[in-house]
Design an enzyme around this catalytic site. Structure first.
Site, PDB file in Angstrom:
ATOM      1  N   LEU A  91       0.821  -1.214   0.000  1.00  0.00           N
ATOM      2  CA  LEU A  91       0.000   0.000   0.000  1.00  0.00           C
ATOM      3  C   LEU A  91       0.857   1.268   0.000  1.00  0.00           C
ATOM      4  O   LEU A  91       0.369   2.359   0.258  1.00  0.00           O
ATOM      5  CB  LEU A  91      -0.965  -0.001   1.193  1.00  0.00           C
ATOM      6  CG  LEU A  91      -1.928  -1.194   1.226  1.00  0.00           C
ATOM      7  CD1 LEU A  91      -2.831  -1.120   2.446  1.00  0.00           C
ATOM      8  CD2 LEU A  91      -2.787  -1.247  -0.039  1.00  0.00           C
TER       9      LEU A  91
ATOM     10  N   ASP B 204       4.628   4.750  -6.748  1.00  0.00           N
ATOM     11  CA  ASP B 204       4.262   4.990  -5.349  1.00  0.00           C
ATOM     12  C   ASP B 204       4.526   6.427  -4.911  1.00  0.00           C
ATOM     13  O   ASP B 204       3.686   7.064  -4.265  1.00  0.00           O
ATOM     14  CB  ASP B 204       5.030   4.032  -4.424  1.00  0.00           C
ATOM     15  CG  ASP B 204       4.618   2.581  -4.605  1.00  0.00           C
ATOM     16  OD1 ASP B 204       4.036   2.266  -5.657  1.00  0.00           O
ATOM     17  OD2 ASP B 204       4.872   1.777  -3.700  1.00  0.00           O
TER      18      ASP B 204
ATOM     19  N   ALA C 133       7.139   4.598   0.185  1.00  0.00           N
ATOM     20  CA  ALA C 133       7.120   5.856  -0.571  1.00  0.00           C
ATOM     21  C   ALA C 133       6.469   6.955   0.258  1.00  0.00           C
ATOM     22  O   ALA C 133       6.937   8.101   0.278  1.00  0.00           O
ATOM     23  CB  ALA C 133       6.365   5.675  -1.883  1.00  0.00           C
TER      24      ALA C 133
HETATM   25  C1  MEV Z   1       5.111  -2.322  -5.953  1.00  0.00           C
HETATM   26  O1  MEV Z   1       4.124  -1.525  -5.280  1.00  0.00           O
HETATM   27  C2  MEV Z   1       4.764  -2.528  -7.353  1.00  0.00           C
HETATM   28  C3  MEV Z   1       5.768  -3.221  -8.251  1.00  0.00           C
HETATM   29  O2  MEV Z   1       5.249  -3.044  -9.574  1.00  0.00           O
HETATM   30  C4  MEV Z   1       7.150  -2.660  -8.158  1.00  0.00           C
HETATM   31  C5  MEV Z   1       7.260  -1.232  -8.656  1.00  0.00           C
HETATM   32  O3  MEV Z   1       6.386  -0.772  -9.385  1.00  0.00           O
HETATM   33  O4  MEV Z   1       8.268  -0.604  -8.272  1.00  0.00           O
HETATM   34  C6  MEV Z   1       5.855  -4.687  -7.971  1.00  0.00           C
END
Ligand code: MEV
Length: 352
Positions: free
Chosen positions: A122, A168, A126
């Site tokens: 979630l 994020d 970030a």
């Molecule tokens: C992580 O929230 C999502 C992934 O796609 C990794 C990224 O986008 O950095 C797995």
């Protein structure tokens, strides 16, 4: 100096395209109405003092049988390393700001209050970076716009965890919706959605504690696992990635049209593709399946997903249709934290 700065940011959910975005495919993410706040104030002693409070905990486990005859301590978690890993992002942010902008260490108190579960996909990492950087920059009077805060936070996230897509940090900063296309971040205006997020957060007692301490690096491990499999099954994986790219594009149209039946069906297909690339552990698979059986329009893993070896920790995202109450109840029975969330909320907010 007796000032106090408070910066708060939202959590995020990836609606479509996680993992595939790492290969330049489209992904759609949204802010949700769960926030993390960082408060910065002055302190008499030099240096930074950091405190993290009320991170949601859930799914506690106690195995009395196995501990018979031994010293029976009740531990909320077998290992609390995920929480201490959160501090790595604060440390990374402080060091980055010192190096890049020369912020001082005259004595600062940093207090973090969060409604975002950790290691749940979630966006807590970030969120920690964006809010810490925003609050410290404001406190020390470092000039620059919100876009600069986003890119600073992205640099820190990459530095701490090795690799990160820009999704994020973009959501924590801007809120609303973000579409990532060929690694470019585009903000989107889309209607609010009512969703359920189900988080599996407890680490089973059966789990080896070295694996538990890897949880802070869960995303990194899962992204690397996908890369390894793609090296063996390159053309198959590339077809899966292309399919995901199309799913995301169609999902944006479905949200624009208010076509929730199509949107849900696309979530179910996206979930299947995530399973195909190996990021759906049993516990998350069960949550998605139960939700679908109870009448959800769509259910999928969200964020990095998980693995059985890492305790199946992670989250699912559900478009509940009329079945919200029974889905919530089923998630709670399964030991998950079930949260009603709304998408598209406000981004970074700084209060002085
Ligand atoms: C992580 O929230 C999502 C992934 O796609 C990794 C990224 O986008 O950095 C797995």
């Amino acid at each position: 100096m007796d000032k106090k700065i408070r910066a708060s940011v939202p959590a995020k959910v990836i609606l479509f395209g996680e993992h595939f975005v790492v290969y330049g495919k489209r992904a759609l993410a949204a802010a949700i109405n769960r926030r993390l706040a960082v408060e910065v104030s002055s302190r008499e002693k030099r240096g930074y003092h950091v405190k993290i409070e009320n991170i949601p905990t859930f799914g506690l486990e106690l195995d009395l049988e196995a501990r018979k005859g031994r010293d029976r301590k009740v531990l909320p978690y077998k290992d609390y390393s995920a929480a201490s890993k959160a501090l790595a992002y604060v440390k990374g942010s402080v060091e980055y700001l010192e190096e890049r902008y020369g912020i001082g260490d005259e004595g600062v108190e940093i207090e973090i209050k969060s409604e975002i579960p950790l290691s749940a996909g979630l966006g807590s990492s970030a969120a920690t970076c964006v809010a810490t950087i925003a609050a410290l920059k404001e406190y020390f009077g470092v000039k620059g716009d919100v876009e600069r805060i986003r890119s600073d936070a992205h640099s820190v996230e990459k530095e701490v965890q090795g690799a990160a897509s820009p999704i994020d940090t973009a959501i924590s900063t801007y809120g609303g919706y973000v579409l990532v296309e060929r690694n470019e971040v585009k903000r989107m205006q889309l209607a609010e959605l009512n969703l359920i997020v189900g988080c599996v957060g407890s680490i089973p007692l059966s789990m080896d504690s070295t694996k538990a301490s890897d949880l802070g690096l869960k995303t990194k491990t899962l992204v690397a696992g996908v890369k390894d499999k793609r090296e063996i099954f390159t053309s198959i994986f590339d077809s899966i990635f292309d399919a995901s790219d199309e799913i995301t594009a169609r999902a944006v149209r479905a949200i624009e049209d208010g076509d929730f039946v199509t949107l849900g069906a696309l979530m179910n297909i996206n979930h299947g593709l995530l399973d195909a690339i190996g990021v759906v552990p049993r516990r998350l698979s069960e949550l998605a399946k139960v939700s679908q059986e109870l009448g959800a329009l769509g259910a999928k893993v969200t964020g990095a997903g998980g693995s059985d070896e890492m305790g199946g920790v992670g989250s699912v995202l559900v478009l509940p249709g009329e079945a919200g109450d029974s889905i919530q109840a089923a998630m709670k029975i399964a030991g998950a934290l079930a949260m009603d969330v709304k998408t598209g909320g406000e981004g970074l907010k700084i209060e002085t």
